[in-house]
Design an enzyme around this catalytic site. Structure first.
Site, short mmCIF file in Angstrom:
data_model
loop_
_atom_site.label_atom_id
_atom_site.label_comp_id
_atom_site.label_asym_id
_atom_site.label_seq_id
_atom_site.Cartn_x
_atom_site.Cartn_y
_atom_site.Cartn_z
N LYS A 22 0.62 2.21 15.49
CA LYS A 22 1.41 2.25 14.24
C LYS A 22 0.75 3.28 13.24
CE LYS A 22 0.37 -0.89 11.02
NZ LYS A 22 0.24 -0.53 9.60
N ASN A 23 -0.33 3.49 12.88
CA ASN A 23 -0.92 4.08 11.85
C ASN A 23 -1.00 5.42 11.99
OD1 ASN A 23 -1.10 1.76 10.48
ND2 ASN A 23 -3.37 1.56 10.51
N ARG A 99 3.94 0.47 2.51
CA ARG A 99 3.00 1.14 1.75
C ARG A 99 2.85 2.68 2.23
NH1 ARG A 99 -1.32 1.61 -1.50
NH2 ARG A 99 -2.69 3.29 -0.69
N CYS A 123 -0.76 -5.01 -2.26
CA CYS A 123 -0.35 -5.88 -1.36
C CYS A 123 -1.24 -6.94 -0.97
CB CYS A 123 -0.03 -5.31 0.00
SG CYS A 123 -1.51 -4.76 0.85
N ARG A 128 -5.10 -1.19 -3.62
CA ARG A 128 -4.49 -0.20 -3.02
C ARG A 128 -3.81 0.84 -3.92
NH1 ARG A 128 -2.20 -2.10 2.83
NH2 ARG A 128 -2.99 0.10 3.25
N PRO A 129 -4.90 1.32 -4.72
CA PRO A 129 -4.11 2.23 -5.54
C PRO A 129 -3.78 3.61 -4.91
CG PRO A 129 -6.56 2.31 -5.86
CD PRO A 129 -6.01 1.16 -4.75
N ASP A 131 -4.54 6.77 -6.54
CA ASP A 131 -5.13 7.67 -7.54
C ASP A 131 -5.52 9.14 -6.75
OD1 ASP A 131 -6.89 5.77 -6.76
OD2 ASP A 131 -8.42 6.67 -7.82
N ASP A 313 -9.26 -2.85 9.90
CA ASP A 313 -7.98 -3.50 10.58
C ASP A 313 -8.52 -4.42 11.75
OD1 ASP A 313 -6.82 -2.32 8.81
OD2 ASP A 313 -5.90 -0.88 10.22
N ARG A 405 5.49 -5.87 12.14
CA ARG A 405 5.18 -4.76 11.58
C ARG A 405 4.33 -3.83 12.56
NH1 ARG A 405 1.84 -4.81 6.87
NH2 ARG A 405 1.86 -2.47 7.17
#
Ligand SMILES: CC(=O)N[C@H]1[C@@H](OP(=O)(O)OP(=O)(O)OC[C@H]2O[C@@H](n3ccc(=O)[nH]c3=O)[C@H](O)[C@@H]2O)O[C@H](CO)[C@@H](O)[C@@H]1O
Ligand SMILES: C=C(OP(=O)(O)O)C(=O)O
Length: 427
Positions: A22-23, A99, A123, A128-129, A131, A313, A405
């Site tokens: 997935k990632n 995201r 989330c 989880r910014p 920047d 994860d 997901r």
């Protein structure tokens, strides 16, 4: 809404195929924005996140064609074609669910000179910014404006010049966005302290196949020489190291033995090391791994870290496994500030886990008992499934949209190993 019903206590054994990651897929798909030519991805997992991302791509005028794979096959072959981009805006409604949508910012800016993307927000696992994503694009010469919940990035006339950035924190997503922006810049860009997760290597390999010039692939210092244009490519998505690690935990907690076909031992070395320290035997070969456990699990201390450290994860799934170890284990979560949402739910199943800030102390072995549970994120949900497989009696896991997901046909794969697990509609 559907729920999973698991009757625990079955020893898992057999063989199951590991899906595409997935990632990795979520950063390979937006590469289609970088070229007018078709990009074909093979081994794409059938997941809600992938469907969502494809929907977002169509918003930009990208055509998405799924080749004739049979419904019973795992994975899919999908071609993305973007000869013309018809919109540079990623609206809130499509971004809020996922995201990873922020990963369109870099390639869209590189191709079109501008991009407007809704901010993804926080989330369940932490703040989880974004920047660092924005810092990278600014370092390459973009102007960034934040207004009404949207990020607008604009390149100077003639395109991004390129530039250097030393990341203060290792970020997978920011490294991916930076790479996808830098490949079409006018000059050379250098990234220091970049993430070097296997999914980043997969992204670099695809970009190289499309004609990008990247030095240092697999290291934390990357040099990207911008090129004028990129071509299309056909590329196979890497195997999902987190899915493989999750099933390894599931097999181990039942004292079972299974072959995970397609798992890449190199990419999941830190998980394999963690499993071995718990007393799980792992045999590696070129085409997969075999997991073997005899029921006796040892306590251990684990700390998550950027690659090559232990993947955050995998933390929740390993925690479930450690509830059955004979003694006290300590798990430290260093990546996200709020990633212990599974702890109270595991407690309802009989686990003895205490948390202090980012540390969890797991006292085993616990007599797990089935319960009605639900989790607020993907890996937390998987940890409950793993606990349910070893619990006495029936466990019901709700809010399956988290699992959908990230785990391709979860119950079907566990059934292949002999698990008593069923997806049923809620009454
Ligand atoms: C789709 C995808 O690939 N998701 C993975 C990706 O998420 P994601 O790319 O979001 O995670 P990051 O690597 O960016 O996050 C790492 C740390 O950096 C912080 N940070 C990140 C970006 C930023 O601009 N500013 C900042 O401070 C985060 O809050 C976090 O504490 O890597 C995570 C860490 O391996 C994994 O858990 C996710 O499964
Ligand atoms: C946190 C995860 O994914 P995402 O970044 O897509 O939320 C995950 O895969 O565990």
């Amino acid at each position: 809404m559907d729920k999973l019903v698991i009757k625990g206590g079955k020893r898992l054994s057999g063989t199951l195929p590991i899906s595409g990651a997935k990632n990795a897929a979520l950063t390979l798909i937006p590469c289609a924005l970088l070229t007018e030519e078709p990009l074909t991805l093979r081994n794409l997992p059938r997941l809600a996140d992938i469907d969502g991302f494809q929907h977002l791509m169509t918003q930009f005028g990208v055509t998405v064609s799924i080749a004739g794979s049979r419904p019973e096959d795992y994975g899919r072959v999908v071609t993305y074609e973007a000869p013309r981009i018809t919109s540079t805006v990623a609206p809130y409604d499509l971004v809020r669910k996922m995201r990873a949508s922020i990963l369109v910012l870099g390639p869209m800016l590189a191709r079109m000179g501008e991009a407007t993307v809704s901010m993804p927000g926080g989330c369940a696992i932490g703040n989880r910014p974004i920047d660092l994503h924005l810092k990278a694009l600014e370092a390459f010469g973009a102007e960034i404006e934040l207004a009404r919940g949207y990020v607008k990035a604009v390149a100077p006339d003639g395109g991004l010049p390129g530039g250097d950035l030393d990341f203060p924190v290792v970020s997978v997503g920011a490294t991916e966005n930076a790479l996808m922006a830098a490949v079409l810049a006018n000059g050379t860009s250098r990234l220091f302290n970049a993430a070097r997760e296997p999914e980043i290597v997969d992204l670099c390999n695809l970009l190289a196949a499309m004609g990008a010039e990247i030095e240092g692939i697999g290291s934390s210092d990357l040099t990207i020489h911008g090129v004028k244009r990129l071509n299309g490519a056909t590329y196979k998505v890497m195997a999902d190291r987190i899915e493989a690690g999750s099933y390894a935990c599931a097999v181990a907690i039942t004292g079972g033995e299974a072959r995970l076909e397609g798992a890449n031992a190199h990419d999941m070395a830190s998980t394999i090391h963690a499993l071995q320290s718990i007393g799980v035997e792992i045999e590696e070969d070129k085409k997969g791994i075999t997991v073997r456990a005899n029921g006796a699990l040892k306590p251990t201390n684990l700390t998550t870290a950027p690659f090559p450290g232990l993947a955050t994860d995998m933390q929740a799934q390993l925690m479930s496994l450690l509830t059955k170890a004979d003694g006290t284990s300590v798990l430290k979560e260093t990546i996200f500030e709020n990633r212990f949402m599974h702890v109270p739910e595991l407690g309802r199943m009989g686990a003895d886990i205490a948390t202090e800030g980012r540390t969890a102390i797991v006292k085993g072995p616990a007599e797990l008992t089935g319960a009605e549970v639900m989790a607020t994120d993907l890996r937390a949900s998987m940890s409950l499934v793993i606990a349910g497989l070893a619990a006495e009696g029936e466990t019901t896991v709700r809010r399956l949209y988290h699992l959908d997901r990230g785990y391709e046909r979860l119950e079907e794969k566990l059934q292949m190993l002999g698990a008593d697990i069923e997806r049923v509609g809620d009454d």
